[in-house]
Design a protein around this motif. Sequence first.
Motif, PDB file in Angstrom:
ATOM      1  N   ILE A  55      10.429 -22.568  44.477  1.00 28.27           N
ATOM      2  CA  ILE A  55       9.564 -23.851  45.192  1.00 28.27           C
ATOM      3  C   ILE A  55       9.816 -24.033  46.756  1.00 28.27           C
ATOM      4  CG2 ILE A  55       9.817 -26.281  45.095  1.00 28.27           C
ATOM      5  CD1 ILE A  55      10.456 -26.026  41.951  1.00 28.27           C
ATOM      6  N   ASN A  56      11.138 -23.869  47.005  1.00 30.53           N
ATOM      7  CA  ASN A  56      11.501 -23.916  48.509  1.00 30.53           C
ATOM      8  C   ASN A  56      10.756 -22.729  49.385  1.00 30.53           C
ATOM      9  OD1 ASN A  56      13.304 -26.153  48.248  1.00 30.53           O
ATOM     10  ND2 ASN A  56      14.982 -24.846  47.747  1.00 30.53           N
ATOM     11  N   ALA A  57      10.578 -21.615  48.763  1.00 30.17           N
ATOM     12  CA  ALA A  57       9.623 -20.545  49.448  1.00 30.17           C
ATOM     13  C   ALA A  57       8.264 -20.831  49.363  1.00 30.17           C
ATOM     14  CB  ALA A  57      10.052 -19.303  48.719  1.00 30.17           C
ATOM     15  N   GLY A  58       7.788 -22.012  48.723  1.00 29.31           N
ATOM     16  CA  GLY A  58       6.194 -22.299  48.749  1.00 29.31           C
ATOM     17  C   GLY A  58       5.642 -22.108  47.747  1.00 29.31           C
ATOM     18  N   ALA A  59       6.245 -21.905  46.475  1.00 30.93           N
ATOM     19  CA  ALA A  59       5.455 -21.759  45.360  1.00 30.93           C
ATOM     20  C   ALA A  59       5.286 -22.938  44.450  1.00 30.93           C
ATOM     21  CB  ALA A  59       6.552 -20.955  44.200  1.00 30.93           C
ATOM     22  N   ALA A  60       3.779 -22.793  43.967  1.00 31.31           N
ATOM     23  CA  ALA A  60       3.435 -24.095  43.383  1.00 31.31           C
ATOM     24  C   ALA A  60       4.224 -24.442  42.035  1.00 31.31           C
ATOM     25  CB  ALA A  60       1.942 -23.824  43.002  1.00 31.31           C
ATOM     26  N   ILE A  61       3.935 -25.703  41.422  1.00 31.44           N
ATOM     27  CA  ILE A  61       4.499 -26.095  40.203  1.00 31.44           C
ATOM     28  C   ILE A  61       3.261 -25.957  39.193  1.00 31.44           C
ATOM     29  CG2 ILE A  61       5.732 -27.849  39.001  1.00 31.44           C
ATOM     30  CD1 ILE A  61       7.254 -28.479  41.572  1.00 31.44           C
ATOM     31  N   HIS A  62       3.379 -25.240  38.346  1.00 26.71           N
ATOM     32  CA  HIS A  62       2.277 -25.279  37.187  1.00 26.71           C
ATOM     33  C   HIS A  62       2.708 -26.334  36.146  1.00 26.71           C
ATOM     34  CE1 HIS A  62       1.091 -20.861  38.346  1.00 26.71           C
ATOM     35  NE2 HIS A  62       1.243 -21.769  39.593  1.00 26.71           N
ATOM     36  N   VAL A  63       1.438 -27.067  35.745  1.00 26.59           N
ATOM     37  CA  VAL A  63       1.455 -28.024  34.518  1.00 26.59           C
ATOM     38  C   VAL A  63       0.832 -27.503  33.492  1.00 26.59           C
ATOM     39  CG1 VAL A  63       1.299 -30.316  33.896  1.00 26.59           C
ATOM     40  CG2 VAL A  63       2.178 -29.913  36.321  1.00 26.59           C
ATOM     41  N   SER A  64       1.395 -27.448  32.220  1.00 24.69           N
ATOM     42  CA  SER A  64       0.633 -26.787  31.105  1.00 24.69           C
ATOM     43  C   SER A  64       0.649 -27.991  30.080  1.00 24.69           C
ATOM     44  CB  SER A  64       1.211 -25.534  30.525  1.00 24.69           C
ATOM     45  OG  SER A  64       1.209 -24.492  31.407  1.00 24.69           O
ATOM     46  N   ILE A  65      -0.712 -28.041  29.805  1.00 22.38           N
ATOM     47  CA  ILE A  65      -1.052 -29.005  28.610  1.00 22.38           C
ATOM     48  C   ILE A  65      -1.788 -28.929  27.301  1.00 22.38           C
ATOM     49  CG2 ILE A  65      -2.100 -31.314  28.340  1.00 22.38           C
ATOM     50  CD1 ILE A  65      -2.079 -31.565  31.434  1.00 22.38           C
ATOM     51  N   ASP A  66      -1.227 -28.826  26.310  1.00 24.94           N
ATOM     52  CA  ASP A  66      -1.730 -28.659  25.135  1.00 24.94           C
ATOM     53  C   ASP A  66      -3.054 -29.411  25.010  1.00 24.94           C
ATOM     54  OD1 ASP A  66       0.143 -26.685  24.540  1.00 24.94           O
ATOM     55  OD2 ASP A  66       1.132 -27.759  22.950  1.00 24.94           O
ATOM     56  N   GLY A  67      -4.094 -28.531  24.375  1.00 31.50           N
ATOM     57  CA  GLY A  67      -5.424 -29.371  24.205  1.00 31.50           C
ATOM     58  C   GLY A  67      -6.362 -29.065  25.121  1.00 31.50           C
ATOM     59  N   THR A  68      -7.429 -29.830  25.105  1.00 30.68           N
ATOM     60  CA  THR A  68      -8.713 -29.318  25.979  1.00 30.68           C
ATOM     61  C   THR A  68      -9.043 -30.759  27.000  1.00 30.68           C
ATOM     62  OG1 THR A  68     -10.442 -30.002  24.562  1.00 30.68           O
ATOM     63  CG2 THR A  68      -9.680 -27.662  24.616  1.00 30.68           C
ATOM     64  N   ILE A  69      -8.540 -31.793  26.683  1.00 28.18           N
ATOM     65  CA  ILE A  69      -8.790 -32.887  27.703  1.00 28.18           C
ATOM     66  C   ILE A  69      -7.500 -33.482  28.079  1.00 28.18           C
ATOM     67  CG2 ILE A  69      -9.851 -35.291  27.645  1.00 28.18           C
ATOM     68  CD1 ILE A  69     -11.464 -34.459  25.462  1.00 28.18           C
ATOM     69  N   PRO A  70      -7.155 -33.228  29.396  1.00 28.18           N
ATOM     70  CA  PRO A  70      -5.872 -33.721  29.956  1.00 28.18           C
ATOM     71  C   PRO A  70      -5.903 -35.145  30.135  1.00 28.18           C
ATOM     72  CG  PRO A  70      -6.987 -32.620  31.689  1.00 28.18           C
ATOM     73  CD  PRO A  70      -7.958 -32.499  30.465  1.00 28.18           C
ATOM     74  N   SER A  71      -4.829 -35.939  30.102  1.00 27.43           N
ATOM     75  CA  SER A  71      -4.661 -37.286  30.585  1.00 27.43           C
ATOM     76  C   SER A  71      -4.398 -37.245  31.953  1.00 27.43           C
ATOM     77  CB  SER A  71      -3.467 -37.831  29.651  1.00 27.43           C
ATOM     78  OG  SER A  71      -3.810 -38.006  27.928  1.00 27.43           O
ATOM     79  N   PRO A  72      -4.727 -38.377  32.915  1.00 30.99           N
ATOM     80  CA  PRO A  72      -4.262 -38.505  33.917  1.00 30.99           C
ATOM     81  C   PRO A  72      -2.833 -38.506  34.228  1.00 30.99           C
ATOM     82  CG  PRO A  72      -5.967 -40.305  33.465  1.00 30.99           C
ATOM     83  CD  PRO A  72      -5.448 -39.705  32.218  1.00 30.99           C
ATOM     84  N   MET A  73      -2.251 -37.665  35.299  1.00 32.23           N
ATOM     85  CA  MET A  73      -0.980 -37.639  35.368  1.00 32.23           C
ATOM     86  C   MET A  73      -0.541 -37.414  36.652  1.00 32.23           C
ATOM     87  SD  MET A  73      -0.634 -33.744  34.578  1.00 32.23           S
ATOM     88  CE  MET A  73      -1.802 -33.517  33.025  1.00 32.23           C
ATOM     89  N   MET A  74       0.655 -37.589  37.040  1.00 30.79           N
ATOM     90  CA  MET A  74       1.197 -37.617  38.644  1.00 30.79           C
ATOM     91  C   MET A  74       2.666 -36.956  38.540  1.00 30.79           C
ATOM     92  SD  MET A  74       0.901 -41.615  39.462  1.00 30.79           S
ATOM     93  CE  MET A  74       1.769 -42.282  38.166  1.00 30.79           C
ATOM     94  N   LEU A  75       2.901 -36.237  39.602  1.00 34.11           N
ATOM     95  CA  LEU A  75       4.085 -35.463  39.794  1.00 34.11           C
ATOM     96  C   LEU A  75       4.859 -36.348  41.069  1.00 34.11           C
ATOM     97  CD1 LEU A  75       3.105 -31.900  39.777  1.00 34.11           C
ATOM     98  CD2 LEU A  75       4.041 -33.233  37.802  1.00 34.11           C
ATOM     99  N   SER A  76       6.191 -36.409  40.901  1.00 35.54           N
ATOM    100  CA  SER A  76       7.029 -37.257  41.787  1.00 35.54           C
ATOM    101  C   SER A  76       8.074 -36.371  41.829  1.00 35.54           C
ATOM    102  CB  SER A  76       6.941 -38.807  41.795  1.00 35.54           C
ATOM    103  OG  SER A  76       7.778 -39.031  40.538  1.00 35.54           O
ATOM    104  N   VAL A  77       9.050 -37.020  42.959  1.00 36.69           N
ATOM    105  CA  VAL A  77      10.397 -36.180  42.943  1.00 36.69           C
ATOM    106  C   VAL A  77      11.439 -37.492  42.609  1.00 36.69           C
ATOM    107  CG1 VAL A  77      12.129 -35.189  44.438  1.00 36.69           C
ATOM    108  CG2 VAL A  77       9.852 -34.647  44.754  1.00 36.69           C
ATOM    109  N   GLY A  78      12.262 -37.173  41.745  1.00 35.59           N
ATOM    110  CA  GLY A  78      13.157 -38.228  41.259  1.00 35.59           C
ATOM    111  C   GLY A  78      14.394 -38.243  42.190  1.00 35.59           C
ATOM    112  N   PRO A  79      15.437 -39.123  42.009  1.00 37.54           N
ATOM    113  CA  PRO A  79      16.605 -38.945  42.888  1.00 37.54           C
ATOM    114  C   PRO A  79      17.595 -37.867  42.837  1.00 37.54           C
ATOM    115  CG  PRO A  79      17.031 -40.667  40.718  1.00 37.54           C
ATOM    116  CD  PRO A  79      15.573 -40.105  40.801  1.00 37.54           C
ATOM    117  N   ALA A  80      18.047 -37.485  43.781  1.00 35.32           N
ATOM    118  CA  ALA A  80      19.225 -36.513  43.703  1.00 35.32           C
ATOM    119  C   ALA A  80      20.306 -36.732  42.950  1.00 35.32           C
ATOM    120  CB  ALA A  80      19.301 -36.094  45.312  1.00 35.32           C
ATOM    121  N   PRO A  81      20.626 -35.605  42.445  1.00 35.06           N
ATOM    122  CA  PRO A  81      21.888 -35.768  41.552  1.00 35.06           C
ATOM    123  C   PRO A  81      23.098 -36.067  42.414  1.00 35.06           C
ATOM    124  CG  PRO A  81      21.099 -33.461  41.641  1.00 35.06           C
ATOM    125  CD  PRO A  81      20.090 -34.161  42.370  1.00 35.06           C
ATOM    126  N   GLU A  82      24.183 -36.894  42.040  1.00 35.62           N
ATOM    127  CA  GLU A  82      25.152 -37.330  42.584  1.00 35.62           C
ATOM    128  C   GLU A  82      26.447 -36.265  42.373  1.00 35.62           C
ATOM    129  OE1 GLU A  82      26.347 -41.313  41.840  1.00 35.62           O
ATOM    130  OE2 GLU A  82      24.343 -42.143  41.774  1.00 35.62           O
TER     131      GLU A  82
END
Length: 82
Positions: A55-82
């Motif tokens: 990811i840090n080298a620029g690779a994409a994040i792939h999302v796989s969804i079972d089925g043929t009709i995907p629901s709307p979705m969003m990707l975000s970054v959560g808080p950094a671990p402590e």
Amino acid sequence: MDIGRIEGATRVCGKSQGFLGLPVRDSVRDCSVAGGKVPVMTTAWLPNPAELAAINAGAAIHVSIDGTIPSPMMLSVGPAPE
């Protein structure tokens, strides 16, 4: 990626069906496209060191969804671990 424990998880899906179990945080958001309050399920995923390096080298994040009709979705970054 490994399944993470989302902050404020409200349930765990799939464990009773034999899967590892996916912690889910249920919430509601405003969506102007869908018209008002929309239920949302949020999960957390933790990249392993090799995935993080890719990811840090620029690779994409792939999302796989079972089925043929995907629901709307969003990707975000959560808080950094402590």
